[in-house]
Design a protein around this motif. Sequence first.
Motif, PDB file in Angstrom:
ATOM      1  N   GLU A  26       0.811  -1.221   0.000  1.00  0.00           N
ATOM      2  CA  GLU A  26       0.000   0.000   0.000  1.00  0.00           C
ATOM      3  C   GLU A  26       0.845   1.272   0.000  1.00  0.00           C
ATOM      4  OE1 GLU A  26      -0.398  -1.619   4.361  1.00  0.00           O
ATOM      5  OE2 GLU A  26      -0.262  -2.448   2.324  1.00  0.00           O
ATOM      6  N   ASP A  27       2.143   1.156   0.286  1.00  0.00           N
ATOM      7  CA  ASP A  27       3.033   2.315   0.300  1.00  0.00           C
ATOM      8  C   ASP A  27       3.879   2.434  -0.962  1.00  0.00           C
ATOM      9  OD1 ASP A  27       2.228   2.963   2.939  1.00  0.00           O
ATOM     10  OD2 ASP A  27       3.658   1.490   3.731  1.00  0.00           O
ATOM     11  N   THR A  28       3.704   1.534  -1.910  1.00  0.00           N
ATOM     12  CA  THR A  28       4.661   1.414  -3.006  1.00  0.00           C
ATOM     13  C   THR A  28       4.113   1.872  -4.356  1.00  0.00           C
ATOM     14  OG1 THR A  28       3.987  -0.877  -3.475  1.00  0.00           O
ATOM     15  CG2 THR A  28       5.786  -0.548  -1.900  1.00  0.00           C
ATOM     16  N   LEU A  29       5.049   2.215  -5.240  1.00  0.00           N
ATOM     17  CA  LEU A  29       4.769   2.516  -6.636  1.00  0.00           C
ATOM     18  C   LEU A  29       5.563   1.523  -7.477  1.00  0.00           C
ATOM     19  CD1 LEU A  29       3.313   4.497  -8.589  1.00  0.00           C
ATOM     20  CD2 LEU A  29       5.436   5.831  -8.620  1.00  0.00           C
ATOM     21  N   ILE A  30       4.874   0.864  -8.403  1.00  0.00           N
ATOM     22  CA  ILE A  30       5.434  -0.283  -9.118  1.00  0.00           C
ATOM     23  C   ILE A  30       5.615   0.053 -10.598  1.00  0.00           C
ATOM     24  CG2 ILE A  30       5.147  -2.751  -9.597  1.00  0.00           C
ATOM     25  CD1 ILE A  30       5.263  -2.006  -6.610  1.00  0.00           C
ATOM     26  N   ALA A  31       6.635  -0.522 -11.209  1.00  0.00           N
ATOM     27  CA  ALA A  31       6.849  -0.393 -12.652  1.00  0.00           C
ATOM     28  C   ALA A  31       6.747  -1.759 -13.315  1.00  0.00           C
ATOM     29  CB  ALA A  31       8.221   0.207 -12.934  1.00  0.00           C
ATOM     30  N   THR A  32       6.341  -1.741 -14.565  1.00  0.00           N
ATOM     31  CA  THR A  32       6.320  -2.970 -15.359  1.00  0.00           C
ATOM     32  C   THR A  32       6.544  -2.612 -16.818  1.00  0.00           C
ATOM     33  OG1 THR A  32       5.122  -5.047 -15.771  1.00  0.00           O
ATOM     34  CG2 THR A  32       3.836  -2.999 -15.842  1.00  0.00           C
ATOM     35  N   GLY A  33       6.618  -3.623 -17.640  1.00  0.00           N
ATOM     36  CA  GLY A  33       6.668  -3.450 -19.083  1.00  0.00           C
ATOM     37  C   GLY A  33       5.700  -4.408 -19.720  1.00  0.00           C
ATOM     38  N   PHE A  34       5.179  -4.057 -20.871  1.00  0.00           N
ATOM     39  CA  PHE A  34       4.252  -4.930 -21.585  1.00  0.00           C
ATOM     40  C   PHE A  34       5.020  -5.665 -22.674  1.00  0.00           C
ATOM     41  CE2 PHE A  34       1.058  -1.354 -20.654  1.00  0.00           C
ATOM     42  CZ  PHE A  34       0.868  -1.825 -19.363  1.00  0.00           C
ATOM     43  N   PRO A  35       5.005  -6.998 -22.652  1.00  0.00           N
ATOM     44  CA  PRO A  35       5.750  -7.752 -23.671  1.00  0.00           C
ATOM     45  C   PRO A  35       5.268  -7.421 -25.077  1.00  0.00           C
ATOM     46  CG  PRO A  35       5.039  -9.174 -21.870  1.00  0.00           C
ATOM     47  CD  PRO A  35       4.341  -7.866 -21.680  1.00  0.00           C
ATOM     48  N   TYR A  36       6.205  -7.408 -26.029  1.00  0.00           N
ATOM     49  CA  TYR A  36       5.848  -7.183 -27.435  1.00  0.00           C
ATOM     50  C   TYR A  36       5.967  -8.462 -28.247  1.00  0.00           C
ATOM     51  CZ  TYR A  36      10.950  -6.579 -27.772  1.00  0.00           C
ATOM     52  OH  TYR A  36      12.307  -6.754 -27.688  1.00  0.00           O
ATOM     53  N   TYR A  37       6.243  -9.583 -27.578  1.00  0.00           N
ATOM     54  CA  TYR A  37       6.162 -10.920 -28.171  1.00  0.00           C
ATOM     55  C   TYR A  37       5.963 -11.892 -27.010  1.00  0.00           C
ATOM     56  CZ  TYR A  37      10.954 -11.883 -26.597  1.00  0.00           C
ATOM     57  OH  TYR A  37      12.072 -12.067 -25.834  1.00  0.00           O
ATOM     58  N   ASP A  38       5.799 -13.158 -27.285  1.00  0.00           N
ATOM     59  CA  ASP A  38       5.586 -14.161 -26.233  1.00  0.00           C
ATOM     60  C   ASP A  38       4.371 -13.800 -25.384  1.00  0.00           C
ATOM     61  OD1 ASP A  38       5.769 -16.259 -24.491  1.00  0.00           O
ATOM     62  OD2 ASP A  38       7.551 -15.543 -23.444  1.00  0.00           O
ATOM     63  N   PHE A  39       3.195 -13.884 -26.021  1.00  0.00           N
ATOM     64  CA  PHE A  39       1.953 -13.500 -25.350  1.00  0.00           C
ATOM     65  C   PHE A  39       1.245 -14.682 -24.666  1.00  0.00           C
ATOM     66  CE2 PHE A  39       2.401 -10.357 -28.845  1.00  0.00           C
ATOM     67  CZ  PHE A  39       2.574  -9.229 -28.060  1.00  0.00           C
ATOM     68  N   ASP A  40       1.895 -15.833 -24.582  1.00  0.00           N
ATOM     69  CA  ASP A  40       1.266 -17.020 -24.014  1.00  0.00           C
ATOM     70  C   ASP A  40       0.932 -16.849 -22.534  1.00  0.00           C
ATOM     71  OD1 ASP A  40       1.515 -18.215 -26.464  1.00  0.00           O
ATOM     72  OD2 ASP A  40       3.259 -19.445 -25.938  1.00  0.00           O
ATOM     73  N   ARG A  41       1.637 -15.955 -21.843  1.00  0.00           N
ATOM     74  CA  ARG A  41       1.430 -15.785 -20.405  1.00  0.00           C
ATOM     75  C   ARG A  41       0.611 -14.540 -20.094  1.00  0.00           C
ATOM     76  NH1 ARG A  41       7.409 -16.672 -17.980  1.00  0.00           N
ATOM     77  NH2 ARG A  41       6.305 -17.479 -16.173  1.00  0.00           N
ATOM     78  N   MET A  42      -0.075 -14.026 -21.089  1.00  0.00           N
ATOM     79  CA  MET A  42      -0.766 -12.753 -20.920  1.00  0.00           C
ATOM     80  C   MET A  42      -1.809 -12.793 -19.806  1.00  0.00           C
ATOM     81  SD  MET A  42      -2.868 -10.475 -23.719  1.00  0.00           S
ATOM     82  CE  MET A  42      -1.481 -10.499 -24.856  1.00  0.00           C
ATOM     83  N   ASP A  43      -2.589 -13.861 -19.732  1.00  0.00           N
ATOM     84  CA  ASP A  43      -3.643 -13.929 -18.719  1.00  0.00           C
ATOM     85  C   ASP A  43      -3.064 -13.904 -17.310  1.00  0.00           C
ATOM     86  OD1 ASP A  43      -5.536 -13.982 -20.702  1.00  0.00           O
ATOM     87  OD2 ASP A  43      -5.849 -16.147 -20.621  1.00  0.00           O
ATOM     88  N   ASP A  44      -1.984 -14.673 -17.093  1.00  0.00           N
ATOM     89  CA  ASP A  44      -1.342 -14.676 -15.768  1.00  0.00           C
ATOM     90  C   ASP A  44      -0.735 -13.318 -15.462  1.00  0.00           C
ATOM     91  OD1 ASP A  44      -1.996 -17.331 -15.335  1.00  0.00           O
ATOM     92  OD2 ASP A  44      -0.124 -18.088 -16.170  1.00  0.00           O
ATOM     93  N   TYR A  45      -0.184 -12.681 -16.489  1.00  0.00           N
ATOM     94  CA  TYR A  45       0.411 -11.353 -16.314  1.00  0.00           C
ATOM     95  C   TYR A  45      -0.646 -10.352 -15.861  1.00  0.00           C
ATOM     96  CZ  TYR A  45       4.199  -8.057 -17.379  1.00  0.00           C
ATOM     97  OH  TYR A  45       5.214  -7.140 -17.291  1.00  0.00           O
ATOM     98  N   ILE A  46      -1.798 -10.412 -16.492  1.00  0.00           N
ATOM     99  CA  ILE A  46      -2.886  -9.497 -16.150  1.00  0.00           C
ATOM    100  C   ILE A  46      -3.416  -9.777 -14.750  1.00  0.00           C
ATOM    101  CG2 ILE A  46      -5.256  -8.857 -16.738  1.00  0.00           C
ATOM    102  CD1 ILE A  46      -4.419  -9.156 -19.690  1.00  0.00           C
ATOM    103  N   GLU A  47      -3.443 -11.038 -14.346  1.00  0.00           N
ATOM    104  CA  GLU A  47      -3.886 -11.363 -12.992  1.00  0.00           C
ATOM    105  C   GLU A  47      -2.953 -10.745 -11.956  1.00  0.00           C
ATOM    106  OE1 GLU A  47      -6.722 -12.810 -11.906  1.00  0.00           O
ATOM    107  OE2 GLU A  47      -7.266 -12.633 -14.027  1.00  0.00           O
ATOM    108  N   ALA A  48      -1.659 -10.788 -12.211  1.00  0.00           N
ATOM    109  CA  ALA A  48      -0.711 -10.143 -11.297  1.00  0.00           C
ATOM    110  C   ALA A  48      -0.947  -8.636 -11.269  1.00  0.00           C
ATOM    111  CB  ALA A  48       0.719 -10.455 -11.719  1.00  0.00           C
ATOM    112  N   MET A  49      -1.212  -8.048 -12.425  1.00  0.00           N
ATOM    113  CA  MET A  49      -1.487  -6.619 -12.489  1.00  0.00           C
ATOM    114  C   MET A  49      -2.732  -6.262 -11.690  1.00  0.00           C
ATOM    115  SD  MET A  49      -0.585  -5.468 -16.384  1.00  0.00           S
ATOM    116  CE  MET A  49      -0.933  -3.754 -15.965  1.00  0.00           C
ATOM    117  N   LYS A  50      -3.747  -7.086 -11.757  1.00  0.00           N
ATOM    118  CA  LYS A  50      -4.976  -6.814 -11.013  1.00  0.00           C
ATOM    119  C   LYS A  50      -4.700  -6.710  -9.517  1.00  0.00           C
ATOM    120  CE  LYS A  50      -8.307  -9.039 -14.150  1.00  0.00           C
ATOM    121  NZ  LYS A  50      -9.241 -10.193 -14.291  1.00  0.00           N
ATOM    122  N   VAL A  51      -3.913  -7.655  -9.010  1.00  0.00           N
ATOM    123  CA  VAL A  51      -3.585  -7.633  -7.582  1.00  0.00           C
ATOM    124  C   VAL A  51      -2.841  -6.355  -7.226  1.00  0.00           C
ATOM    125  CG1 VAL A  51      -2.223  -8.757  -5.776  1.00  0.00           C
ATOM    126  CG2 VAL A  51      -3.541 -10.146  -7.385  1.00  0.00           C
TER     127      VAL A  51
END
Length: 265
Positions: free
Chosen positions: A150-175
């Motif tokens: 709750e005190d943090t600011l997070i960074a990420t990047g969106f993959p531009y290939y290898d989209f097989d893990r997209m659903d899991d990636y989005i689930e982590a983003m939701k949390v």
Amino acid sequence: MDYKKLCFQVQEIARTTGNFIRDEQKKISAKNIEIKSVASLVTYVDKTAEQQIVSALKALIPDSGFVAEEGTADSNNEKYTWFVDPLDGTTNYIHGLAPHSVSIALAEGDTMVLGVVYEVGANEMFYAWRDSAAYCNGEEIHSANREKSEDTLIATGFPYYDFDRMDDYIEAMKVLMQSTRGIRRFGSAAIDLCYIAAGRFDAFWEHALHAWDVAAGVFILQQAGGKTVDFNGGNNWLFGGELVSASGSYFPEFYGIINKHLGTK
């Protein structure tokens, strides 16, 4: 090897190349852009910048090898290996956006010993060498000491290939969207890592990365007190195409979130 002296020599190479990159930005047009894939672009600026960097680094250590994005030079198990991304954030650069950066790291055998990342637009030079602190423009930097999401600011990047893990990636983003102060996507992994080192971000994760994207930034972050692993907690972050990075204080909680969603099931 005097790594401190070498680090300052590499900074000058990065700055000179950064000046070239800055000067060329207004000259870029559609005819100068090559499309590797829909979201992976390259220009003559990337290629020329890499040629300049490789030539200058070879002058410093003539028998060194290279892992470089545009393939200007290669590695054949030399004692010293440079990791070079001449323009990390090419898409930002083409669209007139920041950040974009020059990223250079050096390994002696399997051990990183030097990292330099130059953010061209902000004129910020991040750097460290073996057994040193981490620095930005001459000032010592440290990762933040925040522990809870709750005190943090997070960074990420969106993959531009290898989209097989997209659903899991989005689930982590939701949390993380629901439990942190926010998520930012700046478009330069090298800068995201340096911003953790400077205490601006608390953590970063991404997959579909390359060694030249992260080598320098991870080294600088480690010297600033941060940690980096792959999604399963191992050390295969350099060539494994995935990493979890965070300040030392926030790492346990952040790694647990990413591993739960993106670790090997």
